[in-house]
Design an enzyme around this catalytic site. Structure first.
Site, short mmCIF file in Angstrom:
data_model
loop_
_atom_site.label_atom_id
_atom_site.label_comp_id
_atom_site.label_asym_id
_atom_site.label_seq_id
_atom_site.Cartn_x
_atom_site.Cartn_y
_atom_site.Cartn_z
N SER A 210 -0.58 7.35 -4.31
CA SER A 210 -1.50 6.38 -5.02
C SER A 210 -2.77 7.02 -5.83
CB SER A 210 -1.75 5.11 -4.29
OG SER A 210 -0.59 4.48 -3.80
N HIS B 134 -6.66 4.88 -3.24
CA HIS B 134 -6.75 4.44 -4.28
C HIS B 134 -8.01 4.43 -5.20
CE1 HIS B 134 -3.58 2.74 -1.78
NE2 HIS B 134 -2.88 2.16 -2.85
#
Length: 396
Positions: A270, A335
């Site tokens: 991610s 993230h």
């Protein structure tokens, strides 16, 4: 023997009119001699008026898209002169920063219809045109890309990374006998690829954690975004630039976790995916009027919803009761590290199509910021854990 300046673009046309299309990358290594009526002083420049008349005379021998860009270049030169090197850069599919600036500062008047209106294109040509409109905000850049793209090399980086991630996931699924929420399996963290705070001295884990995913739902979204966003971006900007943004997002993600969520492991790609998608979405917003991709508002909304759902899943999983206490489930902070890279380094890369990044001051500013963060995180990992007397979970 003394060196002479390169002759003007008209010189090449006057001296070698029958071979103007044969100009290649080697043209700048063997300049032609200058007839006195084109460049009497052998300065390497001619007037825009002479240049336009030569373009009109030999227009049948030039690619239409290149002819339009050359005409726009002629219109943009307020000083009334055009250099030979700009001409060579165009004919050999090489763009200099001065050439790009001349286009951007000029009228950018294109003579014929837009690339989107052209008919009779085959499937591969339509695909290239689609990618151009998906990623580039200026018509002149789209025509340049359409004219010069050869699919050699293909977008190998994103495809290779995606195949490796799928392969490792399938291998782990078979070995753990679990595909949905693999991360909840008691033996999941024993894999040598996962970043674990107790094993942070093993430097490869800051990068290899991208090959481990929490489950099929985690892998599925990352793979979809890599293929739908990463592959077109690599087709336009190349494997080096897109790979740089992706890897920078991956490393920033694991380092951010080691600083902000010190007891948690990290898995999944991610960080790299969010770096690419964030850079792409930011580039669309910053060039909203120029981006001609269809349903861009709807598609941005869908992308943001998917990213938010994935981020929400990661936050929920992080605070869900762990399957291997006292170690928590993997962190969601990677993230955020990817997003930070995307809206800084990534945006500069995407906004400078075919231009040298080292000529952009913002590039060096963001590189310096990224380097400072990496150095800070390295020293933090060396000293902070012991100074804070932090109780880490035991190694898996």
């Amino acid at each position: 023997m003394g060196e002479h300046p390169s002759p003007g673009p008209a010189v090449a046309a006057c001296a070698e009119a029958e071979r103007i299309e044969e100009l290649g990358p080697e043209a700048d290594e063997r300049p032609a001699e200058a007839p006195e009526d084109c460049d009497p002083g052998n300065t390497g420049y001619i007037s825009t008026g002479k240049f336009r008349s030569l373009l009109e005379s030999h227009s049948s021998k030039l690619d239409p898209h290149k002819r339009e860009v050359l005409l726009a270049l002629a219109d943009s030169h307020a000083d009334g002169q055009i250099g030979y090197q700009d001409f060579v850069n165009l004919m050999s599919n090489k763009r200099s920063n001065s050439f790009r600036q001349a286009i951007l500062q000029g009228n950018r008047r294109l003579c014929s219809k837009a690339l989107l209106e052209e008919k009779g294109l085959n499937l591969s040509q339509r695909l290239i045109r689609h990618v151009a409109y998906e990623t580039l905000p200026r018509e002149i850049d789209r025509k340049w890309y359409y004219d010069s793209y050869t699919c050699c090399p293909p977008p190998w980086f994103m495809i290779t990374v995606t195949l490796l991630e799928v392969a490792f996931f399938l291998y782990n699924g078979v070995s753990l006998d679990q595909f949905v929420l693999q991360v909840t399996h008691p033996r999941y963290l024993q894999n040598a690829l996962v970043y674990h705070p107790q094993l942070r001295a093993q430097a490869w884990r800051y990068l290899t954690y991208i090959f481990m995913h929490a489950g099929v739902e985690h892998l599925g979204l990352n793979v979809a975004l890599q293929l739908l966003v990463g592959v077109p971006l690599e087709m336009v900007h190349g494997a080096t630039r897109i790979g740089l943004v992706y890897v920078a997002g991956v490393v920033a993600g694991s380092l951010a976790v080691s600083v902000a969520d010190m007891t948690a492991p990290v898995v999944g790609s991610s960080g790299g995916v969010y770096a690419l998608v964030s850079a792409h979405l930011a580039n669309i917003v910053m060039n909203w009027s120029g981006m001609k991709c269809q349903f861009k508002l709807l598609r941005m909304a869908v992308a943001l919803i998917c990213m938010s759902m994935e981020f929400g899943r990661a936050v929920w999983l992080r605070f869900h009761p762990s399957a291997y206490p006292p170690c928590p489930h993997p962190s969601f902070v990677a993230h955020l590290g990817g997003v930070a890279v995307g809206i800084t380094l990534g945006v500069v890369v995407l906004r400078n199509y075919e231009q040298r990044l080292q000529d952009q001051s913002l590039w060096w500013i963001f590189v310096a910021m990224y380097s400072i963060f990496v150095l800070f995180a390295v020293f933090w990992n060396i000293f902070a854990y012991s100074l804070l007397d932090l109780k880490l979970p035991p190694p898996p």
